[in-house]
Scaffold this active site. Structure first.
Site, short mmCIF file in Angstrom:
data_model
loop_
_atom_site.label_atom_id
_atom_site.label_comp_id
_atom_site.label_asym_id
_atom_site.label_seq_id
_atom_site.Cartn_x
_atom_site.Cartn_y
_atom_site.Cartn_z
N HIS A 174 -4.65 1.49 -0.09
CA HIS A 174 -3.88 2.72 -0.30
C HIS A 174 -3.13 3.09 0.97
O HIS A 174 -3.65 2.96 2.08
CB HIS A 174 -4.80 3.88 -0.67
N CYS A 248 1.83 0.60 -0.84
CA CYS A 248 2.96 1.23 -1.51
C CYS A 248 3.94 1.81 -0.49
O CYS A 248 3.56 2.19 0.61
CB CYS A 248 2.47 2.35 -2.43
N ARG A 257 6.77 -1.98 -2.66
CA ARG A 257 5.68 -2.49 -1.85
C ARG A 257 6.17 -2.84 -0.45
O ARG A 257 7.28 -3.35 -0.26
CB ARG A 257 5.06 -3.74 -2.49
#
Length: 270
Positions: A174, A248, A257
């Site tokens: 993340h 991300c 990405r």
């Protein structure tokens, strides 16, 4: 004789006025109360997402790192390494650079270290360390959000190489919320190191290339020879021993990405 008072038995009628209409002030006041309530709820949701999930995930991830270290220490039993298990010299010659030699990194004795065994899904089995970012996080098998990434772990893409193995050891994490271990990987530069510690060895990769933005469906970046299918000039053309970090981008979105690539530099047995 006294006169009797006559009582009127007819029901009395009480006149009622029409209900008062809400004034513009009352309407505005009611709307303001609703808006404030909705705003407070949204604020609490943002606080939960940006602060509480990070706090929980980071604490849990650090506990998992400590648990792995304790487990490995107990399994090692405090034994001294044999001569064949002595660490590779920090300098590392051509034989220690897979980009030069075409072979995996070797220890001082010249033996090749086997890649880590395949772990069970959702199981933490390695620790990733990135000194420039001050990052230490557990690596777990799989990239499931509820079972891996949302716990603050870094996830290993199934089907890609294991630490130290030929091909591409590809990871996801993340960038925002839930521990956000890969929040700042955009700050990594060529020459920075990424270490992956397992029960048997520590594998040190050196950052080599970055891809600032590509499609979320660009599977080429985690291929055995990582190369973008969206930006064909980004990536590699020869087999090797690679690591790929993906997250991300832009921040607080999952539209694209961000990719960082590195090459295996050396292996240090435990």
């Amino acid at each position: 004789m006294p006169q009797r008072t006559r009582t009127d038995s007819r029901p009395q009628v009480v006149a009622q006025g029409r209900p008062a209409r809400p004034t513009p002030v009352r309407i505005l006041w009611g709307g303001a109360e609703v808006a404030v309530t909705v705003g407070l709820v949204l604020l609490l949701l943002v606080v939960h997402q940006l602060w509480w999930t990070n706090r929980q995930a980071r604490a849990g991830a650090e506990r998992q790192v400590q648990s792995l270290e304790r487990q490995w220490g107990q399994e090692q039993g405090g034994r001294e390494p044999s001569p064949s298990e002595e660490p590779a010299p920090a300098g590392g010659g051509a034989d220690d650079d897979p980009a030069v030699s075409g072979s995996p990194a070797k220890g001082r004795a010249g033996r090749t270290e086997a890649a880590a065994p395949r772990p069970d899904y959702d199981q933490a089995y390695a620790i990733i360390s990135i000194p420039r970012l001050g990052l230490r996080a557990p690596v777990a098998q799989g990239v499931s959000k509820p079972n891996v990434l949302n716990h603050g772990y870094v996830g290993h893409y199934p089907g890609t190489a294991q630490p130290g193995g030929a091909g591409n050891f590809a990871l996801a994490g993340h960038r925002n919320t839930h521990g956000e271990p890969f929040r700042y990987i955009n700050r990594l530069r060529r020459g920075d190191t990424v270490s992956v510690q397992t029960k048997s060895a520590t594998y040190t990769y050196v950052v080599d290339k970055t891809l600032g933005q590509t499609s979320a469906s660009d599977g080429g970046v985690i291929g055995p020879v990582p190369r973008s299918r969206v930006v064909p000039s980004a990536g590699y053309s020869q087999p090797g021993y690679y690591i790929t970090l993906t997250t991300c981008t832009p921040e607080f979105t999952s539209k694209y990405r961000l990719v960082v690539w590195g090459k295996l530099s050396r292996m240090t047995p435990r």
